[in-house]
Design a protein around this motif. Sequence first.
Motif, PDB file in Angstrom:
ATOM      1  N   SER A  23      -0.001 -20.442 -30.319  1.00 59.66           N
ATOM      2  CA  SER A  23       0.307 -19.128 -29.529  1.00 59.66           C
ATOM      3  C   SER A  23      -1.063 -18.788 -29.662  1.00 59.66           C
ATOM      4  CB  SER A  23       0.943 -18.499 -30.102  1.00 59.66           C
ATOM      5  OG  SER A  23       2.147 -19.499 -30.429  1.00 59.66           O
TER       6      SER A  23
ATOM      7  N   TYR B 139      -3.658 -20.823 -27.257  1.00 59.74           N
ATOM      8  CA  TYR B 139      -2.955 -20.261 -25.304  1.00 59.74           C
ATOM      9  C   TYR B 139      -3.239 -19.019 -25.138  1.00 59.74           C
ATOM     10  CZ  TYR B 139       0.763 -19.575 -22.360  1.00 59.74           C
ATOM     11  OH  TYR B 139       1.611 -19.454 -21.383  1.00 59.74           O
TER      12      TYR B 139
ATOM     13  N   THR C 259      -1.195 -23.408 -20.312  1.00 64.09           N
ATOM     14  CA  THR C 259       0.561 -23.362 -20.448  1.00 64.09           C
ATOM     15  C   THR C 259       1.616 -24.983 -20.953  1.00 64.09           C
ATOM     16  OG1 THR C 259       0.594 -21.009 -19.020  1.00 64.09           O
ATOM     17  CG2 THR C 259       2.750 -22.148 -19.285  1.00 64.09           C
TER      18      THR C 259
ATOM     19  N   PHE D 119       0.046 -26.413 -23.789  1.00 59.26           N
ATOM     20  CA  PHE D 119       1.502 -25.631 -24.713  1.00 59.26           C
ATOM     21  C   PHE D 119       2.551 -25.511 -25.261  1.00 59.26           C
ATOM     22  CE2 PHE D 119       3.463 -21.167 -26.042  1.00 59.26           C
ATOM     23  CZ  PHE D 119       3.405 -21.584 -26.802  1.00 59.26           C
ATOM     24  N   THR D 120       3.161 -25.821 -24.075  1.00 56.42           N
ATOM     25  CA  THR D 120       4.593 -26.279 -24.280  1.00 56.42           C
ATOM     26  C   THR D 120       4.882 -27.471 -24.532  1.00 56.42           C
ATOM     27  OG1 THR D 120       4.854 -24.845 -22.157  1.00 56.42           O
ATOM     28  CG2 THR D 120       6.584 -26.107 -23.006  1.00 56.42           C
TER      29      THR D 120
ATOM     30  N   LEU E 246       4.096 -27.604 -28.330  1.00 59.60           N
ATOM     31  CA  LEU E 246       5.210 -26.872 -28.972  1.00 59.60           C
ATOM     32  C   LEU E 246       6.210 -27.804 -28.979  1.00 59.60           C
ATOM     33  CD1 LEU E 246       5.664 -22.798 -28.917  1.00 59.60           C
ATOM     34  CD2 LEU E 246       4.250 -23.843 -30.676  1.00 59.60           C
ATOM     35  N   LEU E 247       6.924 -28.686 -27.928  1.00 58.05           N
ATOM     36  CA  LEU E 247       7.941 -29.268 -27.919  1.00 58.05           C
ATOM     37  C   LEU E 247       7.770 -30.068 -28.894  1.00 58.05           C
ATOM     38  CD1 LEU E 247       8.504 -29.279 -24.071  1.00 58.05           C
ATOM     39  CD2 LEU E 247      10.142 -27.879 -25.588  1.00 58.05           C
TER      40      LEU E 247
ATOM     41  N   SER F 187       8.093 -29.910 -19.532  1.00 57.88           N
ATOM     42  CA  SER F 187       6.741 -28.294 -19.436  1.00 57.88           C
ATOM     43  C   SER F 187       6.035 -28.268 -17.624  1.00 57.88           C
ATOM     44  CB  SER F 187       5.205 -29.117 -20.169  1.00 57.88           C
ATOM     45  OG  SER F 187       5.507 -29.683 -21.618  1.00 57.88           O
TER      46      SER F 187
ATOM     47  N   THR G 174       9.154 -25.803 -16.440  1.00 58.30           N
ATOM     48  CA  THR G 174       9.284 -24.631 -16.775  1.00 58.30           C
ATOM     49  C   THR G 174       7.615 -23.922 -16.515  1.00 58.30           C
ATOM     50  OG1 THR G 174      10.022 -24.951 -19.361  1.00 58.30           O
ATOM     51  CG2 THR G 174       9.129 -23.328 -19.207  1.00 58.30           C
ATOM     52  N   THR G 175       6.423 -24.455 -16.698  1.00 56.16           N
ATOM     53  CA  THR G 175       5.519 -23.475 -16.302  1.00 56.16           C
ATOM     54  C   THR G 175       5.624 -23.887 -14.632  1.00 56.16           C
ATOM     55  OG1 THR G 175       4.000 -25.013 -17.276  1.00 56.16           O
ATOM     56  CG2 THR G 175       3.026 -23.957 -15.562  1.00 56.16           C
TER      57      THR G 175
END
Length: 176
Positions: free
Chosen positions: A118, A121, A134, A137-138, A141-142, A157, A160-161
């Motif tokens: 985070s 990011y 993004t 990062f997504t 994390l996943l 990803s 969402t982005t």
Amino acid sequence: MAELEQLATSFGGPLPLDETIAEPDYSAAPSRRLEIAIAVTALMLSLLALWLSRNIILRMGGGGVDPKWWPTLLSVLAAGLAAILVGMSFLAPPMSRGEVEATEKDGWIRMLVALTLSAIYVFAWSTIGYVIPTLVFTAALLFLFGLRSWKGLVIFSLATTAFIYGLFHYLLKVPL
């Protein structure tokens, strides 16, 4: 059916309670101190968010729904809910955490890696821009929290982005 009953009675029927195998209990124990710490932390963070939202500098005249409105509303709601949690943590009996597993080393490591990701990011977003950090990062994390399918990582990803970018850039006209 009669054969099953006859079989059960011929071998003595069900086992007595003292002969059954007990399953280990992995659930976390109730903790009033933890509840108080979480509730007070949530209250302090929501009050900080409220103070920060009220200090947003407007480029144009305020009034009505302005850039301060939504963050202020969310922080007021968070502060109210956190205040309820503080009251419950002091007055109500400690909540059962039977569905929550006790902490383990792997969970702490994942939490620290997620916090590090985070921070990276936030730094990358301010230097590179929104889209590429993004996406990375997504997906990171996943992957960290257990998603191993490359299709899931890529599709979630990207979706969402794209959704967040479209919402803020095109619908709300807020640059990211």
